[in-house]
Write a protein that holds these residues in place. Sequence first.
Motif, PDB file in Angstrom:
ATOM      1  N   TYR A   1       0.826  -1.206   0.000  1.00 18.32           N
ATOM      2  CA  TYR A   1       0.000   0.000   0.000  1.00 18.32           C
ATOM      3  C   TYR A   1       0.861   1.257   0.000  1.00 18.32           C
ATOM      4  O   TYR A   1       0.483   2.270  -0.595  1.00 18.32           O
ATOM      5  N   CYS A   2       2.000   1.206   0.663  1.00 15.75           N
ATOM      6  CA  CYS A   2       2.866   2.392   0.767  1.00 15.75           C
ATOM      7  C   CYS A   2       3.829   2.522  -0.406  1.00 15.75           C
ATOM      8  O   CYS A   2       4.110   3.638  -0.857  1.00 15.75           O
ATOM      9  N   PHE A   3       4.352   1.401  -0.890  1.00 17.65           N
ATOM     10  CA  PHE A   3       5.424   1.457  -1.892  1.00 17.65           C
ATOM     11  C   PHE A   3       5.102   0.687  -3.171  1.00 17.65           C
ATOM     12  O   PHE A   3       5.995   0.452  -3.995  1.00 17.65           O
ATOM     13  N   GLY A   4       3.844   0.301  -3.350  1.00 14.75           N
ATOM     14  CA  GLY A   4       3.489  -0.487  -4.534  1.00 14.75           C
ATOM     15  C   GLY A   4       3.765   0.238  -5.840  1.00 14.75           C
ATOM     16  O   GLY A   4       4.159  -0.378  -6.832  1.00 14.75           O
ATOM     17  N   SER A   5       3.587   1.543  -5.861  1.00 16.15           N
ATOM     18  CA  SER A   5       3.818   2.301  -7.089  1.00 16.15           C
ATOM     19  C   SER A   5       5.296   2.271  -7.485  1.00 16.15           C
ATOM     20  O   SER A   5       5.624   2.149  -8.668  1.00 16.15           O
ATOM     21  N   TYR A   6       6.183   2.379  -6.495  1.00 11.73           N
ATOM     22  CA  TYR A   6       7.619   2.312  -6.794  1.00 11.73           C
ATOM     23  C   TYR A   6       8.006   0.915  -7.271  1.00 11.73           C
ATOM     24  O   TYR A   6       8.823   0.774  -8.191  1.00 11.73           O
ATOM     25  N   ILE A   7       7.451  -0.105  -6.644  1.00  8.88           N
ATOM     26  CA  ILE A   7       7.784  -1.486  -7.013  1.00  8.88           C
ATOM     27  C   ILE A   7       7.366  -1.773  -8.449  1.00  8.88           C
ATOM     28  O   ILE A   7       8.153  -2.295  -9.253  1.00  8.88           O
ATOM     29  N   LEU A   8       6.133  -1.410  -8.799  1.00 10.49           N
ATOM     30  CA  LEU A   8       5.637  -1.687 -10.147  1.00 10.49           C
ATOM     31  C   LEU A   8       6.390  -0.876 -11.194  1.00 10.49           C
ATOM     32  O   LEU A   8       6.699  -1.384 -12.287  1.00 10.49           O
ATOM     33  N   ALA A   9       6.721   0.373 -10.892  1.00  8.47           N
ATOM     34  CA  ALA A   9       7.482   1.198 -11.837  1.00  8.47           C
ATOM     35  C   ALA A   9       8.870   0.627 -12.062  1.00  8.47           C
ATOM     36  O   ALA A   9       9.371   0.611 -13.201  1.00  8.47           O
TER      37      ALA A   9
ATOM     38  N   PRO B   1      12.766  -4.726  -8.136  1.00  8.69           N
ATOM     39  CA  PRO B   1      11.576  -4.270  -7.408  1.00  8.69           C
ATOM     40  C   PRO B   1      11.818  -4.036  -5.924  1.00  8.69           C
ATOM     41  O   PRO B   1      10.943  -3.507  -5.236  1.00  8.69           O
ATOM     42  N   THR B   2      12.994  -4.433  -5.431  1.00 13.78           N
ATOM     43  CA  THR B   2      13.301  -4.236  -4.014  1.00 13.78           C
ATOM     44  C   THR B   2      14.196  -3.023  -3.770  1.00 13.78           C
ATOM     45  O   THR B   2      14.604  -2.790  -2.638  1.00 13.78           O
ATOM     46  N   ASP B   3      14.482  -2.254  -4.824  1.00  7.08           N
ATOM     47  CA  ASP B   3      15.387  -1.112  -4.666  1.00  7.08           C
ATOM     48  C   ASP B   3      14.884  -0.110  -3.640  1.00  7.08           C
ATOM     49  O   ASP B   3      15.663   0.433  -2.848  1.00  7.08           O
ATOM     50  N   TYR B   4      13.567   0.156  -3.647  1.00  8.37           N
ATOM     51  CA  TYR B   4      13.059   1.199  -2.770  1.00  8.37           C
ATOM     52  C   TYR B   4      13.172   0.817  -1.299  1.00  8.37           C
ATOM     53  O   TYR B   4      13.195   1.686  -0.432  1.00  8.37           O
ATOM     54  N   PHE B   5      13.273  -0.473  -1.011  1.00 14.54           N
ATOM     55  CA  PHE B   5      13.394  -0.906   0.379  1.00 14.54           C
ATOM     56  C   PHE B   5      14.773  -0.616   0.955  1.00 14.54           C
ATOM     57  O   PHE B   5      15.012  -0.874   2.139  1.00 14.54           O
ATOM     58  N   SER B   6      15.666  -0.088   0.139  1.00 13.26           N
ATOM     59  CA  SER B   6      16.951   0.369   0.680  1.00 13.26           C
ATOM     60  C   SER B   6      16.812   1.711   1.394  1.00 13.26           C
ATOM     61  O   SER B   6      17.730   2.129   2.103  1.00 13.26           O
ATOM     62  N   ASN B   7      15.666   2.399   1.223  1.00 15.46           N
ATOM     63  CA  ASN B   7      15.395   3.643   1.952  1.00 15.46           C
ATOM     64  C   ASN B   7      14.912   3.282   3.356  1.00 15.46           C
ATOM     65  O   ASN B   7      13.708   3.180   3.618  1.00 15.46           O
ATOM     66  N   ASN B   8      15.864   3.075   4.239  1.00 16.35           N
ATOM     67  CA  ASN B   8      15.526   2.571   5.567  1.00 16.35           C
ATOM     68  C   ASN B   8      14.587   3.502   6.334  1.00 16.35           C
ATOM     69  O   ASN B   8      13.687   3.040   7.043  1.00 16.35           O
ATOM     70  N   ALA B   9      14.790   4.804   6.183  1.00 23.61           N
ATOM     71  CA  ALA B   9      13.955   5.748   6.925  1.00 23.61           C
ATOM     72  C   ALA B   9      12.493   5.623   6.519  1.00 23.61           C
ATOM     73  O   ALA B   9      11.601   5.600   7.381  1.00 23.61           O
TER      74      ALA B   9
ATOM     75  N   VAL C   1       1.600   4.665 -13.342  1.00 19.53           N
ATOM     76  CA  VAL C   1       1.917   3.653 -12.342  1.00 19.53           C
ATOM     77  C   VAL C   1       2.413   4.309 -11.048  1.00 19.53           C
ATOM     78  O   VAL C   1       2.056   3.881  -9.939  1.00 19.53           O
ATOM     79  N   LYS C   2       3.224   5.343 -11.175  1.00 23.41           N
ATOM     80  CA  LYS C   2       3.720   6.025  -9.978  1.00 23.41           C
ATOM     81  C   LYS C   2       2.579   6.666  -9.195  1.00 23.41           C
ATOM     82  O   LYS C   2       2.620   6.748  -7.967  1.00 23.41           O
ATOM     83  N   GLY C   3       1.549   7.106  -9.891  1.00 27.94           N
ATOM     84  CA  GLY C   3       0.436   7.750  -9.206  1.00 27.94           C
ATOM     85  C   GLY C   3      -0.597   6.795  -8.650  1.00 27.94           C
ATOM     86  O   GLY C   3      -1.252   7.108  -7.654  1.00 27.94           O
ATOM     87  N   SER C   4      -0.740   5.642  -9.263  1.00 26.80           N
ATOM     88  CA  SER C   4      -1.803   4.720  -8.829  1.00 26.80           C
ATOM     89  C   SER C   4      -1.357   3.267  -8.830  1.00 26.80           C
ATOM     90  O   SER C   4      -2.177   2.360  -9.026  1.00 26.80           O
ATOM     91  N   GLY C   5      -0.071   3.036  -8.624  1.00 25.50           N
ATOM     92  CA  GLY C   5       0.444   1.672  -8.642  1.00 25.50           C
ATOM     93  C   GLY C   5      -0.149   0.792  -7.567  1.00 25.50           C
ATOM     94  O   GLY C   5      -0.299  -0.420  -7.739  1.00 25.50           O
ATOM     95  N   VAL C   6      -0.494   1.396  -6.426  1.00 21.23           N
ATOM     96  CA  VAL C   6      -1.093   0.622  -5.337  1.00 21.23           C
ATOM     97  C   VAL C   6      -2.414   0.004  -5.783  1.00 21.23           C
ATOM     98  O   VAL C   6      -2.683  -1.182  -5.543  1.00 21.23           O
ATOM     99  N   ALA C   7      -3.244   0.803  -6.439  1.00 23.95           N
ATOM    100  CA  ALA C   7      -4.531   0.285  -6.914  1.00 23.95           C
ATOM    101  C   ALA C   7      -4.331  -0.747  -8.017  1.00 23.95           C
ATOM    102  O   ALA C   7      -5.052  -1.753  -8.079  1.00 23.95           O
ATOM    103  N   LEU C   8      -3.364  -0.507  -8.906  1.00 20.84           N
ATOM    104  CA  LEU C   8      -3.128  -1.434 -10.000  1.00 20.84           C
ATOM    105  C   LEU C   8      -2.592  -2.778  -9.508  1.00 20.84           C
ATOM    106  O   LEU C   8      -2.724  -3.785 -10.198  1.00 20.84           O
TER     107      LEU C   8
ATOM    108  N   LEU D   1      -2.703  -8.427  -6.349  1.00 22.16           N
ATOM    109  CA  LEU D   1      -1.574  -9.064  -5.666  1.00 22.16           C
ATOM    110  C   LEU D   1      -1.699  -8.883  -4.160  1.00 22.16           C
ATOM    111  O   LEU D   1      -1.449  -9.816  -3.387  1.00 22.16           O
ATOM    112  N   GLU D   2      -2.100  -7.702  -3.748  1.00 19.52           N
ATOM    113  CA  GLU D   2      -2.293  -7.450  -2.312  1.00 19.52           C
ATOM    114  C   GLU D   2      -3.406  -8.326  -1.758  1.00 19.52           C
ATOM    115  O   GLU D   2      -3.314  -8.835  -0.630  1.00 19.52           O
TER     116      GLU D   2
END
Length: 296
Positions: free
Chosen positions: A61-69, A77-85, A154-161, A165-166
């Motif tokens: 829900y939080c990062f689905g748009s980044y993963i799909l893009a 698809p796991t690149d964004y999870f390197s943003n630990n904060a 996808v960046k704007g609505s990747g969570v819904a798309l 999967l969710e």
Amino acid sequence: MDLLSTLSLDDLAVSFSKLPVFPVFDVAYYIISILYLKYEPGAVELSRRSPVASWLCAMLYCFGSYILADVLLGDSPTDYFSNNANVLLASAIWYLTFFCPLNLFYKCVSFLPLKLVLVGMKEVVRVRKIAMGVHHAHHHYHHGWVIMVLIGWVKGSGVALMSNLEQLLRGVWKPETNEILHMSFPTKASLYGAILFTIQQSHWLPVPKAYLIFFFTLFMASCKIFMTATHSHGSPFAPVEAFICPIIFRASNGGHGDHDHHHHHHHDEHDGSHSATKSKEELNEGTRKRKVKKAE
């Protein structure tokens, strides 16, 4: 542009477009996203039965748009999870939303006046993600307009798309709820916004990106706040779509209908003539048999 400068919107738009979204706006984005997750049937029970599955759903829900893009652009698809904060912040909000004593955190953020503020802040992040998605795709494919629109969308609505999967992570399979088949307002608005930002990025729209970000954010935030306050599930695009779609797509549907009608009519005529021929043959056969019987 002179009028906008006179109204001091020039500096306002530029300052707004440079406003950092981390951490304040990102926190609002995570809160509303995970709040919507908690609204899903069975989400609370899932958090008690399988916290890991619930946490994965929250991350989608939080990062689905980044993963799909990233998947569409050939990145990990796991690149964004390197943003630990960001991950730790989203995880903390997930924990507070589902496991806070006396449900205090959920009661606070679902309080309507505060929720409306958070919803508006979430749309600020959404528009920035659309703009950044188009810019990112343009960096890789300078003339790939379709790719720019796709990544911005996808960046704007990747969570819904990625909702199906969710749903699988929650043990639910509802293919009929596919977001592409039944687009919600944010998904449609993200698509239209991606088209606008792509046209602007390609220098076909003579408007600075700062102005486009500012005014499109105002539109998105106003619509979402109004829809949330009134509990409306309609779309501001519905009247325009109801007027335009029949004009654009009626010819294809009408031709197909006419063809089907002609086909069925021809088929009925064929069946009728065939039945008439068959009845005539049966009548002649009966007459012949009677004559033979009399002769005998």
